[in-house]
Enzyme design. Structure first.
Site, short mmCIF file in Angstrom:
data_model
loop_
_atom_site.label_atom_id
_atom_site.label_comp_id
_atom_site.label_asym_id
_atom_site.label_seq_id
_atom_site.Cartn_x
_atom_site.Cartn_y
_atom_site.Cartn_z
N ASP A 1 0.84 -1.20 0.00
CA ASP A 1 0.00 0.00 0.00
C ASP A 1 0.87 1.26 0.00
O ASP A 1 1.98 1.25 0.54
CB ASP A 1 -0.90 -0.03 1.25
CG ASP A 1 -2.04 0.97 1.15
OD1 ASP A 1 -2.31 1.47 0.04
OD2 ASP A 1 -2.65 1.25 2.19
N HIS B 1 2.80 3.33 -8.96
CA HIS B 1 2.64 1.89 -9.23
C HIS B 1 3.89 1.35 -9.94
O HIS B 1 4.33 0.24 -9.66
CB HIS B 1 1.39 1.64 -10.08
CG HIS B 1 0.11 1.98 -9.36
ND1 HIS B 1 -0.13 1.62 -8.06
CD2 HIS B 1 -1.00 2.65 -9.78
CE1 HIS B 1 -1.33 2.05 -7.70
NE2 HIS B 1 -1.87 2.69 -8.72
N LEU C 1 11.29 -20.40 -3.77
CA LEU C 1 10.16 -19.60 -3.29
C LEU C 1 8.91 -19.83 -4.15
O LEU C 1 9.00 -19.89 -5.38
CB LEU C 1 10.55 -18.11 -3.37
CG LEU C 1 9.43 -17.11 -3.04
CD1 LEU C 1 9.17 -17.09 -1.54
CD2 LEU C 1 9.78 -15.71 -3.53
C1 FPP Z 1 -1.99 0.14 -3.37
O1 FPP Z 1 -1.52 1.45 -3.44
C2 FPP Z 1 -1.44 -0.69 -4.43
C3 FPP Z 1 -2.15 -1.27 -5.42
C4 FPP Z 1 -3.61 -1.13 -5.53
C5 FPP Z 1 -1.54 -2.07 -6.50
C6 FPP Z 1 -0.25 -2.75 -6.19
C7 FPP Z 1 0.52 -2.84 -7.45
C8 FPP Z 1 1.87 -2.81 -7.55
C9 FPP Z 1 2.72 -2.79 -6.38
C10 FPP Z 1 2.57 -2.75 -8.87
C11 FPP Z 1 2.38 -3.88 -9.80
C12 FPP Z 1 2.37 -5.24 -9.20
C13 FPP Z 1 3.07 -6.29 -9.66
C14 FPP Z 1 2.85 -7.62 -9.06
C15 FPP Z 1 4.05 -6.18 -10.72
P1 FPP Z 1 -2.55 2.64 -3.58
O2 FPP Z 1 -2.67 2.99 -5.00
O3 FPP Z 1 -3.85 2.28 -2.92
O4 FPP Z 1 -1.82 3.77 -2.77
P2 FPP Z 1 -2.49 4.94 -1.92
O5 FPP Z 1 -3.25 4.28 -0.79
O6 FPP Z 1 -1.31 5.73 -1.42
O7 FPP Z 1 -3.37 5.71 -2.85
#
Ligand code: FPP
Length: 317
Positions: free
Chosen positions: A97, A114, A208
């Site tokens: 997150d 992201h 893993l």
């Molecule tokens: C939450 O941050 C994160 C996500 C909804 C997506 C997670 C995706 C990645 C880490 C990148 C791609 C993944 C892979 C497996 C290659 P948020 O957008 O909710 O952040 P915020 O709460 O600060 O708005």
């Protein structure tokens, strides 16, 4: 009355159901403490990596001078840190997150957060394998995430597809086996194809097990398990009196994996966000204020060191 026993076929013979890829090896070993160097060449042998050396009793952090990453232990004379873990969690789950907040703090657009987050995924997957973690489940996309703006959803899907395409050689090199849970049929076809290709290509890997939670919802998973049980009852394969925790577990996406020992959540939020609601019942929780794009191997090591100090009780005294 004698009820028929629920038969679970050998793992390698299972078809891959919609929400799950099959898993050939599933061991319930307990993982001993380990001391793990960061660079492959400096790695101290630990469980699953060819031998194991007992650390000094009671010593979790190195007494050698430490500097660099927030007091983490490492050999000041060497270029690579050496972490000492009290015990290694067999299964680590992560709620990644803070991508959006990371981008905002840098006056960037959310999707750049992201992109940076995908780099953290690469780093943490490699570290998890090196540290001797057996299962790593990453909450990469929730069912709720489909409601985000179209552009953000398509960027996330693109990142996922590119990750699966570009990372395959690295997964092979690091002996990582890929698996996925969630409503995989919701994913765009090109992502699904890449995912299945990666799962197929890594199926013989023995290191893993990386489990991506994609279009995942803990509540949906539980409801699907209920439907699956009801189907079995209707078909006469099951009697309702047979329903217990173990049997219910067999109907979840995660049926081949042990429950997570450690849940890490980045960005300081204190919620489960519909992640592995059944499976996290006795999981240790570690929340760090670090935003996911800043979360790298040293932060992961810090979480494992913290876990190593915990006394797990499973409701007992
Ligand atoms: C939450 O941050 C994160 C996500 C909804 C997506 C997670 C995706 C990645 C880490 C990148 C791609 C993944 C892979 C497996 C290659 P948020 O957008 O909710 O952040 P915020 O709460 O600060 O708005």
């Amino acid at each position: 009355m004698k009820f028929p026993v629920l038969r679970v076929p050998p793992l390698q013979d299972l078809p891959a159901p919609a929400g799950l890829a099959t898993l050939a090896s599933f061991r319930h070993e307990s993982r001993p403490a380990a001391q793990v160097g960061i660079e492959g060449s400096r790695r101290t042998p630990c469980d699953g990596l060819g031998g194991y050396r007992e650390p000094e009793p009671g010593l979790r952090l190195s007494t050698r001078p430490a500097h660099g990453v927030r007091g983490l232990p490492f050999d000041a004379m060497s270029p690579a840190p050496v972490y000492k873990f009290g015990k290694i969690p067999k299964h680590v789950a992560i709620i990644m997150d803070g991508n959006g907040r990371w981008a905002k703090a840098k006056s960037m657009i959310r999707v750049q957060g992201h992109r940076a987050g995908a780099e953290s995924v690469r780093d943490v997957v490699k570290a998890a394998g090196e540290f001797g973690v057996k299962y790593l489940t990453l909450y990469a996309f929730s069912v709720e995430n489909w409601k985000r703006p179209k552009g953000e959803v398509s960027t996330l899907m693109g990142l996922l597809r590119n990750f699966l395409r570009d990372e395959l050689p690295e997964l092979m090199k690091n002996n990582v086996r890929l698996q996925a849970i969630g409503r995989l049929s919701d994913l765009p076809e090109n992502v699904r194809d890449q995912l299945h290709e990666c799962i197929r290509a890594t199926r013989e890997n023995t290191g893993l097990i990386l489990i991506l939670a994609l279009s995942y919802s803990g509540r949906v998973e539980i409801i699907e398990a209920v439907h699956s049980i009801m189907r079995e009852i209707k078909l006469g394969h099951l009697d309702s009196a047979q329903i217990d925790e173990q049997m219910f577990n067999h109907h979840l996406y995660t049926r081949y994996y042990p429950d997570p020992d450690l849940l890490i959540r980045t960005s300081g939020e204190m919620r489960l966000s519909n992640f592995l609601l059944w499976q996290l019942s006795y999981t240790e929780i570690y929340v760090t204020p670090t935003l996911w794009p800043d979360f790298r191997r040293q932060h992961f090591a810090e979480a494992l060191i913290d876990y190593g100090k915990r006394q797990r009780r499973f409701g007992l005294l």
